[in-house]
Design a protein around this motif. Structure first.
Motif, PDB file in Angstrom:
ATOM      1  N   GLU A  37      74.161  -9.138-117.031  1.00  0.00           N
ATOM      2  CA  GLU A  37      73.787  -7.811-116.549  1.00  0.00           C
ATOM      3  C   GLU A  37      73.588  -7.821-115.039  1.00  0.00           C
ATOM      4  OE1 GLU A  37      71.296  -5.585-120.005  1.00  0.00           O
ATOM      5  OE2 GLU A  37      70.372  -7.390-119.188  1.00  0.00           O
ATOM      6  N   TYR A 171      72.423   6.928-117.526  1.00  0.00           N
ATOM      7  CA  TYR A 171      73.657   6.209-117.884  1.00  0.00           C
ATOM      8  C   TYR A 171      74.530   6.023-116.641  1.00  0.00           C
ATOM      9  CZ  TYR A 171      78.254   5.166-119.686  1.00  0.00           C
ATOM     10  OH  TYR A 171      79.477   4.579-119.891  1.00  0.00           O
ATOM     11  N   LYS A 174      73.321   3.152-114.602  1.00  0.00           N
ATOM     12  CA  LYS A 174      73.061   1.975-115.444  1.00  0.00           C
ATOM     13  C   LYS A 174      73.109   0.652-114.683  1.00  0.00           C
ATOM     14  CE  LYS A 174      74.675  -0.366-119.634  1.00  0.00           C
ATOM     15  NZ  LYS A 174      73.327  -0.571-120.188  1.00  0.00           N
ATOM     16  N   ASN A 175      74.099   0.443-113.867  1.00  0.00           N
ATOM     17  CA  ASN A 175      74.251  -0.847-113.184  1.00  0.00           C
ATOM     18  C   ASN A 175      73.778  -0.814-111.733  1.00  0.00           C
ATOM     19  OD1 ASN A 175      75.316  -2.290-115.382  1.00  0.00           O
ATOM     20  ND2 ASN A 175      77.332  -1.395-115.040  1.00  0.00           N
ATOM     21  N   ARG A 232      64.258   2.634-119.315  1.00  0.00           N
ATOM     22  CA  ARG A 232      65.473   3.044-118.613  1.00  0.00           C
ATOM     23  C   ARG A 232      66.717   2.658-119.415  1.00  0.00           C
ATOM     24  NH1 ARG A 232      66.633   1.648-112.225  1.00  0.00           N
ATOM     25  NH2 ARG A 232      68.863   2.122-112.249  1.00  0.00           N
ATOM     26  N   GLU A 233      66.725   1.458-119.960  1.00  0.00           N
ATOM     27  CA  GLU A 233      67.867   0.998-120.758  1.00  0.00           C
ATOM     28  C   GLU A 233      68.019   1.823-122.028  1.00  0.00           C
ATOM     29  OE1 GLU A 233      70.255  -1.858-120.392  1.00  0.00           O
ATOM     30  OE2 GLU A 233      69.757  -1.016-118.442  1.00  0.00           O
ATOM     31  N   SER A 236      69.278   5.277-121.147  1.00  0.00           N
ATOM     32  CA  SER A 236      70.668   5.151-120.713  1.00  0.00           C
ATOM     33  C   SER A 236      71.603   5.019-121.911  1.00  0.00           C
ATOM     34  CB  SER A 236      70.808   3.929-119.793  1.00  0.00           C
ATOM     35  OG  SER A 236      72.168   3.642-119.533  1.00  0.00           O
ATOM     36  N   GLU A 237      71.164   4.265-122.908  1.00  0.00           N
ATOM     37  CA  GLU A 237      71.972   4.107-124.119  1.00  0.00           C
ATOM     38  C   GLU A 237      72.090   5.437-124.867  1.00  0.00           C
ATOM     39  OE1 GLU A 237      71.995   1.464-128.235  1.00  0.00           O
ATOM     40  OE2 GLU A 237      70.868   0.738-126.489  1.00  0.00           O
ATOM     41  N   GLN A 240      74.669   7.388-123.057  1.00  0.00           N
ATOM     42  CA  GLN A 240      76.020   6.921-123.396  1.00  0.00           C
ATOM     43  C   GLN A 240      76.476   7.486-124.740  1.00  0.00           C
ATOM     44  OE1 GLN A 240      76.378   2.663-123.788  1.00  0.00           O
ATOM     45  NE2 GLN A 240      78.593   2.705-123.552  1.00  0.00           N
TER      46      GLN A 240
END
Length: 343
Positions: A37, A171, A174-175, A232-233, A236-237, A240
């Motif tokens: 990640e 999302y 995300k990165n 946050r993850e 974000s999922e 998505q």
């Protein structure tokens, strides 16, 4: 070697504040992420730095990016920042329409946005659709291009429109290593003020119901904390997943975003029509705009009047309502319930 030189050039254009913020974020995220990640995050960061460095002119870049859902809260926030130092230190990105309704599939792409507005063109009578489409295209690209050293504040409320927006934006981020904050105007309002009746009535239903003065007060006085990595993850999922499926209505119930049947609001529209007929004391035609206003004023969900008018026209097609006038615009026709449905 060319990439390394480009990276050095991009970093050299950052000021001391930006470099410190970037290093701080890298170390924080490295503690939270798995190795794979973190590699994705660093690649995304490098891409962002290259993008920013293409602007050779040295300008004072905003320290903070505010992401707002809908033109009304965006206008209020811009007014709140007017003639303050925030005009130089803050940037506002607006996703202009109501994200609780309409297609969401692949909204992060140009094709997805085109599909969304084709659906609106078919089902709505709004003349500003092209303007909204361009606003959405611009906003999505701006969010994707947010530099890694800027703070991101996402303004939300307890409704499906802004909560959908929150998940989509997370999302898109995300990165990215940016610190992300959520400012929930409903929760902050009721933390600052003790109005049990307003809380029971679910005020504010959207951030757009608050004055510029209130928004400024919340931003300056509420202690914001960065969203933790796990939340946050997870959000974000969810974002998505929203972008992968065909769905036209989302509702906010008990603190959760749910996918709903397109006909969910129909029974409430019928109920409001019965109420108005009773108040009028006659089974006569009423202005469509009056019925839609009644529905919007009393429903808990935040969908906008165009959605309710779309559902009303569908109920006309199903012969639940009769109408007279021109269906091309809300103001041009009147409706009444079929007589056998009044009781």
């Amino acid at each position: 070697m060319e990439n390394i030189d480009q990276l050095k050039g991009a970093i050299s254009k950052l000021d001391e504040r930006e470099v410190k913020a970037l290093l701080n974020l890298i170390f924080i995220r490295s503690e939270q992420c798995e190795e794979d990640e973190m590699i994705c995050i660093l690649q995304s960061m490098k891409k962002s730095l290259f993008q920013v460095s293409r602007n050779e002119e040295k300008i004072e870049r905003p320290q903070t990016v505010h992401i707002v859902f809908g033109d009304s809260p965006a206008g209020s926030l811009k007014f709140a920042f007017r003639k303050t130092t925030y005009e130089k230190t803050e940037e506002i990105i607006v996703l202009p329409d109501i994200l609780s309704v309409g297609p969401m599939k692949s909204l992060q792409t140009k094709e997805g946005i085109e599909n969304r507005y084709r659906w609106f063109k078919k089902n709505y009578r709004d003349n500003n659709l092209e303007e909204y489409k361009q606003g959405m295209l611009k906003a999505i690209e701006k969010i994707k291009a947010i530099p890694p050293y800027q703070k991101v504040i996402i303004w939300t409320c307890e409704n499906a429109a802004e909560q959908t927006g929150l998940r989509i934006v997370l999302y898109l981020l995300k990165n990215k290593v940016n610190e992300v904050f959520e400012l929930n105007t409903f929760k902050v309002f009721h933390e600052f003020y003790s109005y049990p009746m307003l809380e029971e009535e679910q005020f504010p239903r959207s951030s757009g119901e608050l004055t510029p003065e209130k928004l400024l007060q919340f931003y300056e006085q509420f202690e914001l904390r960065p969203m933790n990595f796990a939340k946050r993850e997870a959000l974000s999922e969810e974002g998505q997943n929203l972008l992968l499926i065909e769905n036209h209505l989302r509702t906010w119930e008990h603190g959760e975003l749910r996918l709903s049947n397109i006909e969910q609001d129909d029974d409430f529209i019928i109920l409001c029509a019965k109420k108005l007929h009773k108040e009028l004391g006659t089974h006569d035609y009423m202005k469509a705009a009056r019925l839609i206003g009644e529905v919007i004023g009393h429903m808990q969900q935040y969908t906008g009047d165009e959605w309710i008018e779309y559902r009303l026209r569908d109920l006309i097609v199903k012969e639940i309502f009769e109408y007279r006038g021109d269906l091309s615009a809300m103001r041009l026709y009147e409706v009444k319930l079929k007589k056998e449905l009044l009781h």
